[in-house]
Scaffold this motif. Structure first.
Motif, short mmCIF file in Angstrom:
data_model
loop_
_atom_site.label_atom_id
_atom_site.label_comp_id
_atom_site.label_asym_id
_atom_site.label_seq_id
_atom_site.Cartn_x
_atom_site.Cartn_y
_atom_site.Cartn_z
N ALA A 171 0.83 -1.21 0.00
CA ALA A 171 0.00 0.00 0.00
C ALA A 171 0.86 1.26 0.00
N ARG A 172 1.96 1.25 0.77
CA ARG A 172 2.84 2.43 0.80
C ARG A 172 3.54 2.63 -0.54
N GLN A 173 3.88 1.55 -1.21
CA GLN A 173 4.47 1.69 -2.54
C GLN A 173 3.48 2.31 -3.52
N ALA A 174 2.23 1.90 -3.43
CA ALA A 174 1.21 2.51 -4.30
C ALA A 174 1.03 3.99 -3.96
N ASP A 175 1.06 4.32 -2.67
CA ASP A 175 0.95 5.73 -2.29
C ASP A 175 2.13 6.55 -2.81
N SER A 176 3.32 5.95 -2.75
CA SER A 176 4.50 6.67 -3.26
C SER A 176 4.40 6.88 -4.77
N ARG A 202 3.58 21.43 -2.19
CA ARG A 202 2.69 20.54 -1.45
C ARG A 202 2.78 19.10 -1.97
N ALA A 203 2.87 18.93 -3.28
CA ALA A 203 2.98 17.58 -3.86
C ALA A 203 4.31 16.93 -3.47
N ARG A 204 5.39 17.73 -3.48
CA ARG A 204 6.68 17.17 -3.07
C ARG A 204 6.67 16.79 -1.58
N ALA A 205 6.00 17.55 -0.74
CA ALA A 205 5.89 17.21 0.69
C ALA A 205 5.11 15.92 0.88
N GLN A 206 4.05 15.76 0.10
CA GLN A 206 3.31 14.50 0.17
C GLN A 206 4.14 13.32 -0.31
N LEU A 207 4.97 13.53 -1.32
CA LEU A 207 5.84 12.47 -1.80
C LEU A 207 6.87 12.09 -0.74
N ALA A 208 7.46 13.09 -0.05
CA ALA A 208 8.42 12.79 1.01
C ALA A 208 7.76 12.05 2.16
N THR A 209 6.53 12.44 2.49
CA THR A 209 5.80 11.73 3.56
C THR A 209 5.52 10.28 3.16
N ALA A 210 5.11 10.06 1.94
CA ALA A 210 4.83 8.70 1.47
C ALA A 210 6.10 7.84 1.46
N GLN A 211 7.23 8.44 1.05
CA GLN A 211 8.49 7.69 1.06
C GLN A 211 8.94 7.36 2.49
N GLY A 212 8.71 8.28 3.43
CA GLY A 212 9.05 7.97 4.82
C GLY A 212 8.18 6.86 5.39
N LEU A 213 6.90 6.89 5.10
CA LEU A 213 6.02 5.81 5.54
C LEU A 213 6.39 4.47 4.88
N LEU A 214 6.88 4.54 3.65
CA LEU A 214 7.33 3.33 2.98
C LEU A 214 8.55 2.72 3.68
N LEU A 215 9.48 3.57 4.08
CA LEU A 215 10.65 3.07 4.82
C LEU A 215 10.24 2.44 6.15
N VAL A 216 9.31 3.06 6.85
CA VAL A 216 8.83 2.49 8.12
C VAL A 216 8.16 1.13 7.90
N ALA A 217 7.36 1.04 6.83
CA ALA A 217 6.68 -0.22 6.53
C ALA A 217 7.68 -1.31 6.15
N GLN A 218 8.70 -0.96 5.39
CA GLN A 218 9.73 -1.95 5.04
C GLN A 218 10.49 -2.42 6.27
N ASN A 219 10.75 -1.52 7.20
CA ASN A 219 11.40 -1.91 8.45
C ASN A 219 10.53 -2.88 9.24
N GLN A 220 9.23 -2.60 9.32
CA GLN A 220 8.33 -3.50 10.02
C GLN A 220 8.24 -4.86 9.32
N LEU A 221 8.31 -4.87 8.00
CA LEU A 221 8.29 -6.13 7.27
C LEU A 221 9.54 -6.95 7.57
N ASP A 222 10.70 -6.29 7.60
CA ASP A 222 11.94 -7.00 7.94
C ASP A 222 11.88 -7.58 9.37
#
Length: 340
Positions: A171-176, A202-222
């Motif tokens: 889901a985070r990859q799709a958001d990114s 604003r769009a770049r800020a949303q992209l940075a937020t989505a990429q940060g959430l993606l990193l957190v999700a990948q950490n939880q997956l590991d």
């Protein structure tokens, strides 16, 4: 230009480098194939091949061996013995003083072979030891069942958490991806002069937020995959491929847990005793007939309905509140009727 005196050294150095590069190429680790693991496979591994379950199985085997050891005291015993002896003795030392018999007899060979068999007819202490060892073996089997259930529960929870983390990563990859497309769209609209520059920011800020959430999700997956490997007794560095997903079809394999028959019988006996105790208390309750009020009472063998479905009758003998209200109303004098 290289001189002839240095050419042998250069050739030897090149040969050494080539010879050293061959073992390094041979030591390059081959790519590890990820382990495909389903929910049923995880449950099956957790119920039989986990070190905790293996230790519980060994303790159960040890308890069974102690039962056989204690029972050996009641089994027949057979022994065979023999010896050979070369000896000589004095005839006078054993009281033989016949004429013609020398004082020193021997040396001569003495052979002795014996066969003996024993059977214990009654030994109450051994019987009690066998029973105690059997009870200990039953306890070990029950502990193994509890260990298997705990191991399966741990592995199942870890697998479900890892699958959930995998779904969150998707889901985070799709958001990114959507946020990246929105950035491109905002830049195109800005270049066309349709939207202001704040939309791009604003769009770049949303992209940075989505990429940060993606990193957190990948950490939880590991972390979830590491928990799965630990629950299954595998190397934490083992790559896993979770084949199941969070779908209603997610199911577990049958766990080979054999409950002891004596434990099941004890649980059934306890439940039967509880039902009888409740029925006896039901019979011991004072009924409305004892209070000179006619009321139908069910037989004691019928299990009473749940308390949430029980309704107190409208009479004063059924509900404590109704009886107290009736007593209060009976104690008060009647008010005279007034006419308007």
């Amino acid at each position: 230009m290289v001189s002839r005196s240095n050419s042998p050294r250069l050739i030897a150095l090149l040969a050494w480098l080539v010879a050293a590069s061959v073992p390094l190429a041979a030591q390059t680790p081959a790519p590890i194939t990820p382990l495909r693991l389903s929910f049923a496979d995880a449950v099956r591994l957790a119920s039989g091949e986990v070190p905790v379950v293996a230790l519980a199985t060994l303790r159960t085997d040890e308890a069974d061996a102690r039962v056989r050891q204690a029972r050996a005291a009641l089994l027949p015993s057979v022994s065979v013995g023999g010896f050979w002896l070369n000896r000589s003795f004095n005839s006078r030392s054993i009281g033989i003083s016949f004429p013609g018999i020398p004082e020193l007899i021997g040396p001569f060979n003495n052979y002795d072979a014996r066969f003996s068999a024993t059977q214990t007819l009654f030994d109450w202490s051994s019987v009690r030891r066998v029973r105690a060892a059997g009870a200990q073996a039953d306890g070990s089997r029950a502990e193994r069942g509890v260990t298997v259930e705990g191991s399966v529960l741990t592995a199942a929870v870890a697998y479900v958490r890892a699958v959930r983390a995998q779904a969150v990563v998707a889901a985070r990859q799709a958001d990114s991806a959507i946020a990246a497309e929105l950035v491109g769209l905002a830049e195109a609209q800005r270049a066309a002069g349709v939207s202001p520059a704040i939309d791009v920011t604003r769009a770049r800020a949303q992209l940075a937020t989505a990429q940060g959430l993606l990193l957190v999700a990948q950490n939880q997956l590991d972390r979830g995959r590491i928990d799965v490997t630990r629950a299954l007794g595998l190397d934490p560095a083992t790559p896993l491929t979770l084949t199941d997903s969070l779908a209603p079809s997610l199911g577990a394999a049958d766990v080979p847990v054999q409950r002891d028959s004596s434990i099941a019988a004890a649980l059934a006996s306890a439940w039967t005793s509880r039902m009888r105790w409740y029925a006896s208390r039901r019979c011991a309750r004072p009924t409305c007939a004892a209070r000179s009020r006619p009321k139908w009472t069910p037989p004691c063998s019928i299990w009473p309905p749940p308390r949430r479905n029980r309704r107190w009758p409208a009479s004063s003998c059924g509900s404590p509140r109704a009886s107290s209200a009736s007593r209060v109303s009976a104690s008060r004098p009647a008010l005279p009727a007034t006419s308007t």
